[in-house]
Design a protein around this motif. Structure first.
Motif: not given
Ligand code: PLP
Length: 450
Positions: A101-105
């Motif tokens: 769900l979280a933005p990369d990285p």
């Protein structure tokens, strides 16, 4: 054993230490049950929860499916440690879900039991990351006035209210507070564009301390306790650019803003900025059990995991019951389309507040992003002087006592962070309740009796 309210109140007064409640305060509101946005106390009196307790309760009160998940997990494996090589299925599942769900990285997860623990861990991670890279001089933490980062000595020192420091000294050294982004308070910026002012101040502060001495900047994407302070859209991207240039990490304290409150999983997505660490808690379980999670960038995790690994842990890191409930809570948020709903219901409640309060001279500004809303109260709309507050008769207390609608005060603003399931008729009820009290509130802060 069933006790009546009088007996419960007596025992509460005799034994319970409540945060921010003087010992001689007689009143207690003893909640007994909840469903959706509604709560009932031990006297059978009903309340409408427009604060989600303390900025959480995303999926609403009384979700028995979450109780069932906790029961099933406790019956199977209630607890084992996550230190060393030990792990459990539920913590692994949730970590993988959060990384997706979280933005990369931001692909690594470190669990805690709440937001204060999370900020302690984030500050330590930032310092340790630099230490391991051979930059041990990077110890300073940049924060902002009016920030709230919990009550540990690290996060508590980054917190930017004198009240939270007075009497607790010495606080953690090497913390420096900047001006908060609060566009309504134009006087803070001497007529300059707020972002230009704040970026110049940031650059100057970095030059004063020396970039080689600074580990990280920590900030709530929208400052909650400070009064729902929404920064200009270019603030975070420009802060990120400055920090990158100086090798300073960015920690987003998303203890309030994550998990749908702003209509996205994370405020980072709303502002289009990727921090190095995101601290979350509260909405991750909607409050059904205590849990927090740090989302950590690959580049930071890589240094933390070298040699003997990251040398700090909590007994409850990756608690199986808490992580099981969190996964089920995220399932509900997803299945019931609560991100879109937060945006839509937040806009509806905002419009209702405008319609009911917009004409009142003590209402300076109504602002919101998703289901984070504030009504800033002023003595005078032209000077924007804050409304004087009378601690024994605050607007939010009067609203609750008269109407059962629960909102909070926060730095001269009434703030709301309702469960994301609030209905349109409940939103209208909130706006009507605020109108009923604020129309009787004089510019001196006195509230006439109804
Ligand atoms: C932005 C922010 N950070 C940290 C915390 C502290 O979290 P906890 O009370 O779970 O320790 C809070 C609590 O309200 C918060 O609003």
């Amino acid at each position: 054993m069933t006790m009546d309210t009088a007996e419960l109140t007596r025992l509460d007064r005799a034994h319970l230490i409540h945060p921010y409640l003087p010992g001689d305060a007689a009143e207690r509101v003893i909640m007994a049950s909840g469903s959706g946005c509604r709560l009932t106390d031990t006297e059978g009196r009903g309340y409408l929860d427009a604060t989600g307790g303390l900025w959480l309760a995303q999926v609403g009160h009384g979700r028995t499916e979450l109780a069932d998940v906790a029961h099933a997990q406790m019956s199977k494996l209630e607890y084992f440690t996550s230190f060393w090589e030990f792990s459990n299925e539920r913590a692994i599942e949730l970590a993988a879900r959060l990384a997706a769900l979280a933005p990369d990285p931001l692909n690594h997860v470190y669990f805690t039991s709440g937001g204060s623990e999370g900020n302690e861990a984030a500050i330590k991670m930032a310092r340790y990351h630099h230490h391991r890279r051979g930059e041990s001089s990077r110890t300073w933490i940049l924060a902002r006035s009016k920030a709230y980062h919990g009550i540990g000595y690290g996060g508590g020192s980054a917190t930017g209210f004198p009240l939270y420091h007075e009497g607790f000294a010495p606080m953690m050294p090497h913390v420096s507070h900047l001006t908060p982004p609060w566009p309504y308070r134009t006087d803070l910026y001497g007529g300059e564009d707020p972002t230009d002012f704040l970026i110049r101040e940031l650059e100057e502060r970095i030059a004063e301390i020396g970039p080689e001495n600074i580990a990280a900047m920590i900030g709530e994407p929208i400052m909650g306790v400070g009064g729902m302070l929404v920064p200009p859209a270019d603030y975070w991207p420009r802060v990120r650019e400055v920090l990158d240039r100086h090798g300073i990490l960015l920690i987003f304290d998303e203890v309030v803003t994550a998990y749908g409150r702003m209509g996205e999983w994370f405020a980072a997505q709303h502002f289009g900025v990727t921090p190095d660490i995101i601290v979350t808690a509260k909405g991750i379980t909607s409050g059904y059990v205590p849990l927090g999670a740090l989302l950590v960038g690959d580049h930071v995790a890589e240094t933390l995991l070298r040699d003997h690994g990251f040398p700090m842990g909590y007994t409850y890191n990756g608690h199986p019951v808490a992580t099981a409930v969190a996964t089920a809570n995220l399932d509900i948020i997803e299945k019931e389309g609560m991100l879109a709903r937060a945006t839509e219901r937040g806009a509806f409640l905002h419009a209702e507040l405008e319609a009911h309060l917009g004409d009142l001279p003590i209402v300076g500004e109504i602002r919101s992003v998703g289901m984070m809303l504030a009504v800033e109260l002023v003595q005078d709309r032209t000077t924007r002087t804050p409304l004087p507050l009378h601690p024994d008769r605050m607007p939010h207390d009067v609203i609750r006592r008269e109407t059962g609608v629960i909102v909070r005060d926060s730095a001269h603003s009434l703030v709301m962070s309702p469960p994301l399931v609030m209905t349109e008729s409940e939103a209208k009820e909130v706006a009507t309740a605020l109108r009923g009290v604020l129309e009787r509130t004089a510019p001196t802060g006195e509230i006439r009796t109804a």
